[in-house]
Motif scaffolding. Structure first.
Motif, PDB file in Angstrom:
ATOM      1  N   GLY A 152      32.880  97.774  16.725  1.00  0.00           N
ATOM      2  CA  GLY A 152      31.877  97.661  15.486  1.00  0.00           C
ATOM      3  C   GLY A 152      32.667  96.193  15.189  1.00  0.00           C
ATOM      4  N   ALA A 153      33.366  95.382  15.169  1.00  0.00           N
ATOM      5  CA  ALA A 153      34.501  94.335  14.475  1.00  0.00           C
ATOM      6  C   ALA A 153      33.338  93.639  15.683  1.00  0.00           C
ATOM      7  CB  ALA A 153      35.914  94.275  14.832  1.00  0.00           C
ATOM      8  N   GLY A 154      33.781  93.379  17.108  1.00  0.00           N
ATOM      9  CA  GLY A 154      33.110  92.445  17.791  1.00  0.00           C
ATOM     10  C   GLY A 154      31.790  92.474  17.293  1.00  0.00           C
ATOM     11  N   ASP A 163      27.145  89.175   4.301  1.00  0.00           N
ATOM     12  CA  ASP A 163      27.579  89.373   2.772  1.00  0.00           C
ATOM     13  C   ASP A 163      28.324  90.310   3.420  1.00  0.00           C
ATOM     14  OD1 ASP A 163      26.764  86.278   3.327  1.00  0.00           O
ATOM     15  OD2 ASP A 163      25.680  86.723   1.538  1.00  0.00           O
ATOM     16  N   PHE A 164      26.989  91.519   3.476  1.00  0.00           N
ATOM     17  CA  PHE A 164      27.291  92.962   3.818  1.00  0.00           C
ATOM     18  C   PHE A 164      28.860  92.707   4.667  1.00  0.00           C
ATOM     19  CE2 PHE A 164      26.767  96.892   4.658  1.00  0.00           C
ATOM     20  CZ  PHE A 164      27.267  97.460   4.406  1.00  0.00           C
ATOM     21  N   LEU A 165      28.650  92.725   6.230  1.00  0.00           N
ATOM     22  CA  LEU A 165      29.455  92.754   6.183  1.00  0.00           C
ATOM     23  C   LEU A 165      30.686  92.481   6.178  1.00  0.00           C
ATOM     24  CD1 LEU A 165      28.411  91.903  10.005  1.00  0.00           C
ATOM     25  CD2 LEU A 165      28.066  94.070   9.468  1.00  0.00           C
ATOM     26  N   ARG A 166      31.279  90.699   5.644  1.00  0.00           N
ATOM     27  CA  ARG A 166      32.510  90.857   5.038  1.00  0.00           C
ATOM     28  C   ARG A 166      32.629  91.278   3.907  1.00  0.00           C
ATOM     29  NH1 ARG A 166      36.304  87.903   6.962  1.00  0.00           N
ATOM     30  NH2 ARG A 166      35.248  86.520   7.528  1.00  0.00           N
ATOM     31  N   PRO A 170      40.831 104.782   8.670  1.00  0.00           N
ATOM     32  CA  PRO A 170      41.677 103.354   7.718  1.00  0.00           C
ATOM     33  C   PRO A 170      40.115 102.763   7.444  1.00  0.00           C
ATOM     34  CG  PRO A 170      42.513 103.620   9.526  1.00  0.00           C
ATOM     35  CD  PRO A 170      41.604 104.879   9.954  1.00  0.00           C
ATOM     36  N   ALA A 171      39.864 101.423   6.048  1.00  0.00           N
ATOM     37  CA  ALA A 171      38.856 101.092   6.006  1.00  0.00           C
ATOM     38  C   ALA A 171      38.101 100.214   6.936  1.00  0.00           C
ATOM     39  CB  ALA A 171      39.043 100.850   4.989  1.00  0.00           C
ATOM     40  N   TYR A 172      39.460  99.978   7.755  1.00  0.00           N
ATOM     41  CA  TYR A 172      38.547  99.143   9.105  1.00  0.00           C
ATOM     42  C   TYR A 172      38.341  99.547  10.158  1.00  0.00           C
ATOM     43  CZ  TYR A 172      38.521  95.611  12.599  1.00  0.00           C
ATOM     44  OH  TYR A 172      38.208  94.394  13.271  1.00  0.00           O
ATOM     45  N   GLN A 173      38.294 100.486  10.489  1.00  0.00           N
ATOM     46  CA  GLN A 173      38.051 101.969  11.250  1.00  0.00           C
ATOM     47  C   GLN A 173      36.309 102.251  10.623  1.00  0.00           C
ATOM     48  OE1 GLN A 173      38.191 101.680  14.608  1.00  0.00           O
ATOM     49  NE2 GLN A 173      40.192 101.073  14.797  1.00  0.00           N
ATOM     50  N   THR A 174      36.641 102.552   9.592  1.00  0.00           N
ATOM     51  CA  THR A 174      35.080 103.188   8.853  1.00  0.00           C
ATOM     52  C   THR A 174      34.445 102.077   8.823  1.00  0.00           C
ATOM     53  OG1 THR A 174      36.218 104.795   7.029  1.00  0.00           O
ATOM     54  CG2 THR A 174      34.201 103.775   6.149  1.00  0.00           C
ATOM     55  N   ALA A 175      34.168 101.025   8.264  1.00  0.00           N
ATOM     56  CA  ALA A 175      33.168 100.080   8.328  1.00  0.00           C
ATOM     57  C   ALA A 175      33.152  99.203  10.337  1.00  0.00           C
ATOM     58  CB  ALA A 175      34.480  98.142   7.470  1.00  0.00           C
ATOM     59  N   MET A 230      34.745  93.249   7.479  1.00  0.00           N
ATOM     60  CA  MET A 230      34.330  92.721   8.783  1.00  0.00           C
ATOM     61  C   MET A 230      34.898  91.459   8.798  1.00  0.00           C
ATOM     62  SD  MET A 230      33.766  95.459  10.984  1.00  0.00           S
ATOM     63  CE  MET A 230      35.429  95.674   9.782  1.00  0.00           C
ATOM     64  N   PRO A 231      35.019  90.865  10.197  1.00  0.00           N
ATOM     65  CA  PRO A 231      35.009  89.847  10.438  1.00  0.00           C
ATOM     66  C   PRO A 231      34.069  88.568  10.754  1.00  0.00           C
ATOM     67  CG  PRO A 231      35.784  90.802  13.080  1.00  0.00           C
ATOM     68  CD  PRO A 231      35.527  91.593  11.012  1.00  0.00           C
ATOM     69  N   THR A 232      33.214  87.309  10.467  1.00  0.00           N
ATOM     70  CA  THR A 232      32.692  87.384  11.215  1.00  0.00           C
ATOM     71  C   THR A 232      32.499  85.891  11.763  1.00  0.00           C
ATOM     72  OG1 THR A 232      32.614  85.655   8.648  1.00  0.00           O
ATOM     73  CG2 THR A 232      31.123  87.500   9.182  1.00  0.00           C
TER      74      THR A 232
END
Ligand code: NZQ
Ligand code: ZN
Length: 396
Positions: A285-287, A337-340, A187-192, A344-346
């Motif tokens: 990664g999200a952390g 900004d890239f992470l967002r 899923p896109a989230y796990q890729t990110a 990704m959460p910030t």
């Protein structure tokens, strides 16, 4: 540049359908009785586990299976695996999955020949330097943790939810099969999340006090730029094989330490993040997407020139010679900004933690008055300040 010894003996087997060669490579490394270790559902659902079993059967290899590894892998599964390996006289562990499965396999590999509790290696990292372990091979399904080429393993002890890392040469996989097509189901989230971890592994090495390390600086910058280029492509089109392939190799190169040799490394963002993922069970990664920019904001003044270097060379920020700090901070903003932009959460709140959790997070770091980190050593008060920055919602 500092002196170093670098030994990274893993055999990398890269490309489409190479997972069909798993049996052949296990034999190459003298495996005969194999534990196939995997995660929750993805590798079974995609038919990957069946393919692996077929490959082992073709080579006449005996195997047992142990599935069900959860993200942020736990000690309970490790004890189960050790018992199975001992009872079945397993002599090779094949991890099929991501960092969580590979790290669980590495922990089982360490614990099986060891007379004591495997957790000893995680409570005292130095023990692993001279330890022996069963050989491990991997079939990677997510580009992220870099465990397929690293000498590390991270496990959470359920009692007290302590997430701890260990590392030693015996934990480098004998071989790792990297088929980028296997990551197309992510899923896109796990890729990110994976992309964020890969970039974080580079930054942990990039921020250093060691002078004149242009070769590894440039290697780090190249990986970051490739990730900035390829990640949005893989998210927009999950079947973009070339994007997946570039990201998969970046994940390995970012963490087998070829970019980190000869220089001090930091790692405070990782230690701070591990407490967040053990509290909230968020993806690592999200952390990091929350913690790493907060850490950057906090330590930026320690070496404005280095922050400017990454801002200009990687993020393309113009250099403000009258106010270098503004350039340094523009680079941190570009990262956030890239992470967002990749979803990704910030802020800590988005991960399910709040300001009221900060004191708990600081306590479980277990610093006990000590400082950690190779770029700017930080203590408990610093950790508290970074978690406070991470609490602010950065979207507005
Ligand atoms: O369990 P399944 O169903 O396979 O689902 C997994 C999991 O939910 C899913 N997934 C994996 N491959 C997939 C897929 N879904 C669809 N298609 C695929 N091809 O992705 C989820 C995350 O998997 P996980 O293995 O947890 O991800 P990752 O590779 O990011 O590993 C994270 C763990 O590695 C540790 C982290 O702390 C965390 O515990 N780290 C290990 C390191 C090392 N050993 O060198 C270094 C890192 O800094 C990191 O700390
Ligand atoms: Zn990481």
């Amino acid at each position: 540049m500092n002196d170093f010894t670098f030994y990274s003996p893993t055999y990398f087997v890269f490309g489409k359908e190479r997972e069909n060669e798993a049996g052949k490579y296990i034999k190459k490394f003298y495996g005969s009785r194999v534990l196939i270790h995997y995660g929750g559902v993805s590798a079974v659902k995609s038919g990957l586990i069946d393919k692996i079993k077929l490959s082992l059967e073709k080579e006449g290899l005996y195997y047992k299976e142990l599935g069900g590894v959860k993200p942020n892998p736990r000690d309970g599964m490790v004890y189960k695996g050790i018992e199975l390996c001992r009872n079945e006289k397993i002599d090779f562990i094949l991890a099929v999955g991501g960092g969580s499965v590979i790290d669980s396999a590495k922990a089982i590999a360490l614990g099986t020949p060891y007379a004591g509790d495997f957790w000893d290696f995680y409570a005292d990292r130095s023990l692993t330097a001279n330890a022996s372990a069963l050989p491990v091979g991997t079939v990677l399904t997510i580009a992220a943790a870099g465990s397929e080429g690293s000498s590390d393993s991270v496990i959470t002890k359920e009692e007290g939810m302590l997430k701890r890392a260990t590392g030693g040469e015996c934990l480098r996989p004998k071989f790792s099969i990297l088929d980028p097509a296997l990551t197309q189901t992510l899923p896109a989230y796990q890729t990110a999340c994976g992309a964020t971890d890969i970039m974080a592994h580079v930054f942990e090495r990039y921020f250093t006090n060691t002078k004149r390390v242009e070769t590894t600086d440039r290697l780090c910058e190249a990986i970051l730029m490739a990730m900035i280029h390829e990640t949005p492509k893989a998210i927009a089109d999950p079947d973009d094989y070339e994007a997946r392939a570039n990201i998969m190799w970046a994940g390995m190169v970012a963490h087998n330490d070829i970019c980190g040799v000869g220089r001090e490394q930091d790692w405070n963002s990782h230690w701070l993040e591990h407490e967040v993922s053990s509290l909230t069970d968020c993806a690592h990664g999200a952390g990091l997407a929350v913690i790493m920019p907060a850490w950057m904001e906090y330590v930026c003044a320690h070496d404005i020139a280095r922050f400017c270097k990454v801002a200009c060379r990687v993020w393309g920020c113009p250099m403000d010679y009258d106010n270098p700090e503004s350039t340094a901070r523009a680079g941190i903003k570009a990262f956030r900004d890239f992470l967002r932009s990749i979803g990704m959460p910030t802020s800590l709140e988005e991960l399910g933690a709040t300001a009221s959790d900060i004191l708990y997070l600081v306590k479980t770091l277990g610093l006990n008055g000590k400082k950690t980190g190779g770029f700017l050593p930080l203590g408990e008060e610093d950790a508290e300040n970074i978690y406070k920055i991470a609490c602010r919602d950065k979207r507005f």
